[in-house]
Design an enzyme around this catalytic site. Structure first.
Site, PDB file in Angstrom:
ATOM      1  CG  ASN A  77      -2.013  -1.071   1.107  1.00  0.00           C
ATOM      2  OD1 ASN A  77      -2.522  -1.345   0.022  1.00  0.00           O
ATOM      3  ND2 ASN A  77      -2.330  -1.705   2.224  1.00  0.00           N
TER       4      ASN A  77
ATOM      5  CG  HIS B 218       1.152   2.706   4.551  1.00  0.00           C
ATOM      6  ND1 HIS B 218      -0.196   2.902   4.578  1.00  0.00           N
ATOM      7  CD2 HIS B 218       1.331   1.464   5.050  1.00  0.00           C
ATOM      8  CE1 HIS B 218      -0.805   1.836   5.065  1.00  0.00           C
ATOM      9  NE2 HIS B 218       0.099   0.965   5.358  1.00  0.00           N
TER      10      HIS B 218
ATOM     11  CB  CYS C  34       6.082   8.176   7.570  1.00  0.00           C
ATOM     12  SG  CYS C  34       6.881   6.625   8.009  1.00  0.00           S
TER      13      CYS C  34
END
Length: 423
Positions: A318, A320, A355
């Protein structure tokens, strides 16, 4: 014999040899009393009727100083017989001996394989031998076993907290997959994939009873339940497969986020219909720790580690950072003295922001006693740490609290130093 017959089917013998054999048989049958072919004499046996073969060495006669040989009738007939046409097959060597040897080797190997006892010596190898997992309790609980590998242990010869957390995540994903709910995303259902929705964790609480060692087998159970109107709770119970004792308990809360807009979303009714039948009607496996996680600042932290950046391998599909990686970053700022003398037994995390691959982070830690000091002095006291993982710009990623206890009298102290050259 079988090998020779089989070989003759593929490699025919030259016709000249057949003629010679026939002539030789004819000559032998003509006289049973006496036969002389270049000094070979056959006489009937006086006792058993079998032939006794006597070989007489005779020197070849000389004519004008040159040795000459006498040809037998069989040899003369063989030379006069028409020779077979030269083909690929009758020019090949006689492979019968090689074929027989290979056949013998294969038969011996087959016999050895049938005699080998393939039953595993350790009973834990029979349980979930291929790591696929299975459903328990009417399909509401999913169970999977993991063997602790040598590369999953730390300096004290026990599995790291990151290893155990990875086992939790792997079991959760296999739970979704084995239930037939795996869509196009990382743990997303088909209806979630249609709407570009993914699961993200918001809270995680962990209690560790003991850490497994190398070659131990842990048994992980997981299940899901509703959490509020738009959340899902997932719990785990990790046991030692051999003893049945609890290794770790964990509970977490998950919500949905749009993969494109990166904003939180409500659970659509279509998705609720997909996962609702798998919800368990029970409370969390760990009582919720409702203590507020305080915010750390640079001037209130005891230890700060800056310049942390994700590697490409830290990203999931995904795009991240994997939530287990955050735990490793949090512990980056924990002092080495604590890591050497204590072990982590409790952890509460709040995930506030994701992040990506270009983020640069800071890890902050503040250490305090949790009031567990004993009469033996500070060395026996438990510790509590406050943590903050944030971007260097100041945006918070994760708030956390960890609890530590002195390491038990096992591991390196009991097992002695590592042998020379093992490092």
């Amino acid at each position: 014999m079988v090998a020779s017959v089989a070989t003759s089917a593929f490699f025919p013998v030259s016709s000249s040899l057949s003629v010679a054999s026939a002539n030789g048989s004819k000559i032998i049958n003509e006289s049973s009393e006496s036969l002389s072919v270049r000094g070979i004499v056959a006489k009937p046996s006086s006792s058993s009727g079998a032939l006794k073969v006597k070989v007489q060495a005779q020197a070849l006669p000389k004519v004008n100083g040159t040795k000459v040989g006498l040809k037998t009738e069989a040899q003369t007939a063989e030379e006069g017989a028409p020779s077979a046409p030269r083909t690929f097959y009758n020019q090949l060597p006689d492979w019968s001996f090689l074929f027989a040897a290979v056949t013998t080797i294969f038969l011996a190997a087959e016999k050895q394989f049938t005699l080998i006892d393939w039953k595993p010596r350790r009973p834990d190898m029979l349980a979930d031998a291929f790591g696929l997992g299975k459903f328990m309790q009417d399909g509401l609980v999913f169970r999977q076993n993991f063997s602790i590998r040598s590369y999953e242990i730390g300096a004290d010869r026990t599995a790291s907290i990151e290893t155990l957390m990875n086992h939790l995540q792997e079991t959760a994903l296999n739970h979704v997959k084995r239930a037939g709910l795996m869509g196009d995303g990382f743990g997303s259902t088909p209806e979630m994939s249609k709407r570009n929705l993914i699961w993200v964790v918001t809270k995680m609480q962990v209690l560790v009873e003991q850490y497994p060692s190398w070659e131990d087998v842990v048994e992980v159970d997981t299940w899901v339940a509703p959490s509020g109107k738009n959340g899902m709770r997932r719990d785990w119970h990790v046991r030692d497969y051999g003893t049945g004792k609890t290794v770790m308990k964990a509970t977490s809360v998950w919500v949905m986020m749009n993969k494109q807009t990166r904003r939180l979303s409500k659970i659509p009714e279509e998705v609720r219909a997909e996962i609702g039948s798998y919800f368990v009607d029970r409370g969390p496996i760990i009582d919720e720790d409702d203590r507020k996680l305080s915010k750390l600042e640079h001037d209130t932290a005891d230890y700060v580690r800056s310049g942390l950046t994700p590697r490409w391998g830290d990203l999931d599909i995904n795009q991240h950072v994997n939530n287990v990686k955050y735990i490793g970053w949090i512990l980056e700022s924990a002092p080495t003295t604590i890591l050497e003398s204590h072990e982590l037994v409790g952890m509460a995390l709040e995930y506030r922001r994701e992040c990506g691959k270009d983020s640069v982070l800071q890890s902050l830690t503040a250490v305090s006693s949790n009031g567990g000091a004993s009469a033996d002095g500070p060395q026996e006291a438990g510790l509590e740490c406050q943590h903050l993982l944030r971007l260097e710009s100041g945006a918070e990623i994760v708030r956390g609290r960890t609890e530590w206890r002195p390491k038990r009298a096992q591991g390196l102290q009991n097992m002695g130093p590592l042998p020379a050259g093992s490092g």
